[in-house]
Design an enzyme around this catalytic site. Structure first.
Site, short mmCIF file in Angstrom:
data_model
loop_
_atom_site.label_atom_id
_atom_site.label_comp_id
_atom_site.label_asym_id
_atom_site.label_seq_id
_atom_site.Cartn_x
_atom_site.Cartn_y
_atom_site.Cartn_z
N TYR A 121 76.32 75.29 14.70
CA TYR A 121 75.39 74.77 15.30
C TYR A 121 74.85 73.32 14.37
O TYR A 121 74.83 72.21 14.77
CB TYR A 121 74.01 75.72 15.40
CG TYR A 121 72.74 74.64 15.70
CD1 TYR A 121 72.85 73.77 16.80
CD2 TYR A 121 71.70 74.91 15.03
CE1 TYR A 121 71.52 72.98 17.09
CE2 TYR A 121 70.53 73.97 14.91
CZ TYR A 121 70.54 72.96 16.04
OH TYR A 121 69.62 72.38 16.43
N THR A 146 67.81 67.74 14.15
CA THR A 146 67.23 69.06 13.58
C THR A 146 67.43 68.72 11.89
O THR A 146 68.16 67.91 11.43
CB THR A 146 67.95 70.24 13.90
OG1 THR A 146 67.45 71.43 13.06
CG2 THR A 146 69.44 70.28 13.94
N ASP A 147 66.31 69.33 11.34
CA ASP A 147 66.40 69.46 9.78
C ASP A 147 67.63 70.27 9.18
O ASP A 147 67.94 70.22 8.14
CB ASP A 147 65.08 69.77 9.26
CG ASP A 147 64.69 71.25 9.77
OD1 ASP A 147 65.26 71.90 10.53
OD2 ASP A 147 63.37 71.75 9.12
N GLU A 148 68.07 71.10 10.11
CA GLU A 148 69.24 71.86 9.46
C GLU A 148 70.42 71.20 9.28
O GLU A 148 71.26 71.82 8.56
CB GLU A 148 69.61 72.92 10.73
CG GLU A 148 68.30 73.99 11.11
CD GLU A 148 68.64 75.04 11.97
OE1 GLU A 148 69.59 75.68 11.66
OE2 GLU A 148 67.89 75.42 13.05
#
Length: 335
Positions: free
Chosen positions: A151, A124-126
């Site tokens: 997360y 994910t880009d997170e």
């Protein structure tokens, strides 16, 4: 070609399985999924009898070394979608995120190391944290990691495990970090399907804070086409960022959905903002464009939303049974 798809009964994984079954008849698919609340076996039932011959479903946890060894042993490739992924849940209960996203990834890495299996890790880009709302920059493959939630921290850790296994053990792997997905089969606790299904059952939508937080939206089918290209032609050891230049604030998304579903733009309520809520995500997918020639097919975010609204409207049987439970959980949090 025999491909193991972990998390293949979840949102992005199920769509990837349909892509393989529909567009790649040379591929046999083994779905490895533990069928937690976020998975739905009915996401895999809309297939032809011929496609069913190419699909195997293995119930098991990616952190179970015995099961993982069994499914990886005869595979040509593993595409690793399986993850605990809901930020709200990671804040209230981070333990499953550590178990699945870190221990699960480690278990898979040990199996592909043992058998020399091609591995693609979906992230994910997170992991990069967030950008200021007025910052012209976007995330690139060299952006430093700066996760904000349990997360995103667990996904950052899983990325680092893959990188270490590539460097230390030489496993044939690639990584992709994607922006926010939307489309069919997404669990209704997530932002867009929750807004849509609230409308469909007569619940007034709710928005965290002022809704200024910006996400870079991509249709799940575009994401999966990019993953396929990386799996086939990506440079071993490299990281690719997948995005569709679909930046929109949460407020803009709710406005669009209200319009699409025949309601005034401002017909929603505000609720207290999420703790540690990232401001903005934005993906620079230049490397994917230039190296692999991939570009998104869904170039209009609004048209993609319209198609997504139609899907949830026409597939009430897929989500209706979960709706009461999801809303009860949010009501306990005051949301």
């Amino acid at each position: 070609m025999r491909i193991v798809v972990t998390g293949g009964a979840g949102f992005i994984g199920a769509n990837f399985v349909h892509t393989l079954l529909n567009d790649h008849p040379e591929v046999d698919v083994n779905v490895l999924d533990s069928f937690t609340y976020a998975a739905n076996e009915s996401s895999l039932t809309d297939i032809t009898p011929e496609q069913a011959k190419r699909l195997t479903i293995t119930r098991g946890d990616v952190a179970d070394m015995e099961i993982v060894d069994e499914v990886v042993r005869d595979a040509d490739a593993v595409v690793h979608f399986a993850a605990e992924s809901h930020n709200d849940n990671s804040i209230t209960g981070p333990a499953p995120f550590i178990q699945t996203n870190l221990i699960g990834t480690f278990t898979l890495l040990e199996a592909v190391r043992k058998y020399g299996t091609r591995f693609h890790h979906v992230s994910t880009d997170e992991v990069y944290g967030d950008l200021e709302l007025d910052d012209p920059a976007k995330f690139t493959p060299t952006t430093p990691y700066n996760p904000s939630s349990p997360y995103s921290a667990s996904k950052a850790g899983s990325d680092m495990l893959v990188r270490a296994w590539m460097r230390t053990y030489g496993i044939p792997a690639t990584i992709s970090n994607c922006s926010n997905n939307y489309g069919p089969y997404q669990h209704i606790e997530k932002f867009i399907p929750r807004m849509i299904t609230n409308r469909l059952v007569g619940i007034r939508p709710r928005l965290y804070g002022e809704g200024a937080n910006v996400r870079d939206w991509i249709h799940v089918l575009d994401h999966n086409e990019a993953v396929w290209e990386i799996l086939q032609r990506g440079t071993i050891g490299d990281t690719y960022l997948i995005g569709a230049d679909g930046e929109a604030s949460n407020k803009e998304v709710v406005h669009m959905l209200n319009e699409i579903m025949g309601h005034p733009q401002d017909d929603y309520d505000h609720v207290a903002d999420r703790a540690g809520h990232d401001l903005r995500y934005a993906i620079d997918a230049t490397k994917l464009h230039e190296e692999l020639g991939w570009y998104p097919s869904f170039t209009s975010f609004r048209e993609g939303l319209e198609e997504t609204v139609r899907w949830y409207t026409e597939h009430e049987d897929w989500w209706k049974g979960e709706k009461e439970r999801v809303e009860a959980k949010y009501a306990q949090k005051g949301h």
